[in-house]
Design a protein around this motif. Sequence first.
Motif, PDB file in Angstrom:
ATOM      1  N   GLY A 163       0.789  -1.224   0.000  1.00  0.00           N
ATOM      2  CA  GLY A 163       0.000   0.000   0.000  1.00  0.00           C
ATOM      3  C   GLY A 163       0.817   1.267   0.000  1.00  0.00           C
ATOM      4  N   LEU A 164       2.122   1.151  -0.195  1.00  0.00           N
ATOM      5  CA  LEU A 164       2.969   2.338  -0.278  1.00  0.00           C
ATOM      6  C   LEU A 164       4.209   1.992  -1.089  1.00  0.00           C
ATOM      7  CD1 LEU A 164       5.074   3.043   2.930  1.00  0.00           C
ATOM      8  CD2 LEU A 164       4.050   0.836   2.436  1.00  0.00           C
ATOM      9  N   ASN A 165       4.861   3.041  -1.609  1.00  0.00           N
ATOM     10  CA  ASN A 165       6.142   2.895  -2.285  1.00  0.00           C
ATOM     11  C   ASN A 165       7.242   3.015  -1.236  1.00  0.00           C
ATOM     12  OD1 ASN A 165       8.420   3.020  -3.856  1.00  0.00           O
ATOM     13  ND2 ASN A 165       8.033   5.094  -4.604  1.00  0.00           N
ATOM     14  N   LEU A 166       7.823   1.874  -0.877  1.00  0.00           N
ATOM     15  CA  LEU A 166       8.807   1.888   0.200  1.00  0.00           C
ATOM     16  C   LEU A 166      10.000   2.801  -0.124  1.00  0.00           C
ATOM     17  CD1 LEU A 166       9.214   0.567   2.985  1.00  0.00           C
ATOM     18  CD2 LEU A 166      10.619  -1.163   1.849  1.00  0.00           C
ATOM     19  N   GLY A 167      10.282   2.946  -1.415  1.00  0.00           N
ATOM     20  CA  GLY A 167      11.407   3.788  -1.817  1.00  0.00           C
ATOM     21  C   GLY A 167      11.218   5.256  -1.476  1.00  0.00           C
ATOM     22  N   GLY A 168      10.003   5.644  -1.159  1.00  0.00           N
ATOM     23  CA  GLY A 168       9.744   7.036  -0.833  1.00  0.00           C
ATOM     24  C   GLY A 168       9.625   7.321   0.649  1.00  0.00           C
ATOM     25  N   HIS A 169       9.912   6.307   1.478  1.00  0.00           N
ATOM     26  CA  HIS A 169       9.686   6.477   2.912  1.00  0.00           C
ATOM     27  C   HIS A 169      10.795   5.874   3.757  1.00  0.00           C
ATOM     28  CE1 HIS A 169       5.601   7.853   2.164  1.00  0.00           C
ATOM     29  NE2 HIS A 169       5.514   6.873   1.275  1.00  0.00           N
TER      30      HIS A 169
ATOM     31  N   TRP B 231      12.499   2.978  20.997  1.00  0.00           N
ATOM     32  CA  TRP B 231      12.913   3.137  19.605  1.00  0.00           C
ATOM     33  C   TRP B 231      14.267   2.458  19.405  1.00  0.00           C
ATOM     34  CZ3 TRP B 231      17.263   5.713  17.767  1.00  0.00           C
ATOM     35  CH2 TRP B 231      17.351   5.796  16.371  1.00  0.00           C
ATOM     36  N   VAL B 232      14.420   1.716  18.287  1.00  0.00           N
ATOM     37  CA  VAL B 232      15.627   0.926  18.043  1.00  0.00           C
ATOM     38  C   VAL B 232      16.473   1.519  16.920  1.00  0.00           C
ATOM     39  CG1 VAL B 232      16.509  -1.327  17.324  1.00  0.00           C
ATOM     40  CG2 VAL B 232      14.565  -1.188  18.899  1.00  0.00           C
ATOM     41  N   THR B 233      15.855   1.746  15.763  1.00  0.00           N
ATOM     42  CA  THR B 233      16.642   2.175  14.610  1.00  0.00           C
ATOM     43  C   THR B 233      15.748   2.812  13.543  1.00  0.00           C
ATOM     44  OG1 THR B 233      18.204   1.440  12.885  1.00  0.00           O
ATOM     45  CG2 THR B 233      16.481  -0.108  13.542  1.00  0.00           C
ATOM     46  N   PHE B 234      16.353   3.623  12.688  1.00  0.00           N
ATOM     47  CA  PHE B 234      15.674   4.293  11.590  1.00  0.00           C
ATOM     48  C   PHE B 234      16.584   4.308  10.381  1.00  0.00           C
ATOM     49  CE2 PHE B 234      13.431   7.286   9.109  1.00  0.00           C
ATOM     50  CZ  PHE B 234      14.271   8.327   8.741  1.00  0.00           C
ATOM     51  N   ILE B 235      15.987   4.105   9.198  1.00  0.00           N
ATOM     52  CA  ILE B 235      16.733   4.226   7.944  1.00  0.00           C
ATOM     53  C   ILE B 235      16.022   5.221   7.051  1.00  0.00           C
ATOM     54  CG2 ILE B 235      15.551   2.248   6.871  1.00  0.00           C
ATOM     55  CD1 ILE B 235      18.286   1.637   5.474  1.00  0.00           C
ATOM     56  N   ARG B 236      16.783   6.082   6.405  1.00  0.00           N
ATOM     57  CA  ARG B 236      16.195   7.085   5.522  1.00  0.00           C
ATOM     58  C   ARG B 236      15.574   6.439   4.286  1.00  0.00           C
ATOM     59  NH1 ARG B 236      16.867  12.389   6.534  1.00  0.00           N
ATOM     60  NH2 ARG B 236      18.361  12.970   8.156  1.00  0.00           N
ATOM     61  N   TYR B 237      14.719   7.199   3.607  1.00  0.00           N
ATOM     62  CA  TYR B 237      13.949   6.644   2.488  1.00  0.00           C
ATOM     63  C   TYR B 237      14.835   6.030   1.412  1.00  0.00           C
ATOM     64  CZ  TYR B 237      15.255  10.650  -0.430  1.00  0.00           C
ATOM     65  OH  TYR B 237      15.966  11.569  -1.172  1.00  0.00           O
ATOM     66  N   ASP B 238      16.024   6.644   1.199  1.00  0.00           N
ATOM     67  CA  ASP B 238      16.893   6.162   0.132  1.00  0.00           C
ATOM     68  C   ASP B 238      18.013   5.274   0.659  1.00  0.00           C
ATOM     69  OD1 ASP B 238      18.830   9.277  -0.265  1.00  0.00           O
ATOM     70  OD2 ASP B 238      18.346   8.045   1.474  1.00  0.00           O
ATOM     71  N   GLY B 239      17.961   4.941   1.947  1.00  0.00           N
ATOM     72  CA  GLY B 239      18.986   4.091   2.535  1.00  0.00           C
ATOM     73  C   GLY B 239      20.318   4.779   2.746  1.00  0.00           C
ATOM     74  N   SER B 240      20.348   6.085   2.583  1.00  0.00           N
ATOM     75  CA  SER B 240      21.616   6.825   2.622  1.00  0.00           C
ATOM     76  C   SER B 240      22.181   6.971   4.024  1.00  0.00           C
ATOM     77  CB  SER B 240      21.435   8.217   2.009  1.00  0.00           C
ATOM     78  OG  SER B 240      20.490   8.972   2.767  1.00  0.00           O
TER      79      SER B 240
ATOM     80  N   ALA C 248       7.739   0.267  11.634  1.00  0.00           N
ATOM     81  CA  ALA C 248       6.831   1.405  11.491  1.00  0.00           C
ATOM     82  C   ALA C 248       7.319   2.323  10.383  1.00  0.00           C
ATOM     83  CB  ALA C 248       6.722   2.175  12.805  1.00  0.00           C
ATOM     84  N   LYS C 249       6.378   2.904   9.700  1.00  0.00           N
ATOM     85  CA  LYS C 249       6.684   3.854   8.620  1.00  0.00           C
ATOM     86  C   LYS C 249       6.989   5.221   9.218  1.00  0.00           C
ATOM     87  CE  LYS C 249       4.253   6.415   5.006  1.00  0.00           C
ATOM     88  NZ  LYS C 249       4.124   7.591   5.905  1.00  0.00           N
ATOM     89  N   ASP C 250       7.989   5.871   8.648  1.00  0.00           N
ATOM     90  CA  ASP C 250       8.370   7.202   9.104  1.00  0.00           C
ATOM     91  C   ASP C 250       7.450   8.284   8.537  1.00  0.00           C
ATOM     92  OD1 ASP C 250      10.318   9.788   8.211  1.00  0.00           O
ATOM     93  OD2 ASP C 250      10.447   9.114  10.285  1.00  0.00           O
ATOM     94  N   LYS C 251       7.257   9.322   9.349  1.00  0.00           N
ATOM     95  CA  LYS C 251       6.509  10.510   8.916  1.00  0.00           C
ATOM     96  C   LYS C 251       7.394  11.730   9.151  1.00  0.00           C
ATOM     97  CE  LYS C 251       2.265  13.161   9.818  1.00  0.00           C
ATOM     98  NZ  LYS C 251       1.821  13.228   8.422  1.00  0.00           N
TER      99      LYS C 251
END
Lengths: 118, 107
Positions: free
Chosen positions: A26-32, A47-56, A97-100
């Motif tokens: 239901g979403l484009n993972l590459g944009g989130h 909270w454990v970890t976060f990755i940016r939309y582009d994996g950068s 969880a999806k980032d906002k």
Amino acid sequence: QVQLVESGGGVVQPGGSLRLSCVASGLNLGGHGMHWVRQAPGKGLEWVTFIRYDGSDDYYADSVKGRFTIHKDNSKSTVYLQMSSLRPEDTAMYYCAKDKGVKYLDYWGQGTLVTVSS
Amino acid sequence: EIVLTQSPATLSLSPGEGATLSCRASQSISSFLAWYQQKPGQAPRLLIYDANRRATGIPARFSGSASGTDFILSISSLEPEDFAVYYCQQGSDGLFRFGQGTKLEIK
């Protein structure tokens, strides 16, 4: 609608490794960007970890830095959490969880349980 | 390191009453604060972000406010389904930490 489904949890011995997966629909993972959050039995959210939309870039809580790695494969709509050198205190329900806005978490999966025990 | 302190730990109220939950940040986080609701056996749900903006589908009885480093989640008239644990979370420094939670229970 957005749906996140985690898998890969289970029982592992201290010092062992485990890889969790989170499939997004239901979403484009590459944009989130995406997060992992955990909750030990009867405890609060960590909270454990976060990755940016582009994996950068990626970020980690001090409690897991150097032991856990987050990775996303946009072609498979999947986010992974590679966990190594596991400790009993890593026992928890793990949610993706999806980032906002690189600030908040707006959609959550139902979680996968990791138990670290001998 | 930004620490979020929630109070009270437990709040006992009756349906129909209003609820006020607090979250204090150890340093300035501008308005980058969210509130989540978690019911037993369920994943958390985003209620409020940017201190006072309701997330999609969240009823108007939920509202957020801020004054400096003090943040408030208000529930105007409690419904039976509102009894749950509430967490605040900061989005200011890239470490996304949560408060320890407030349990809202039925009196």
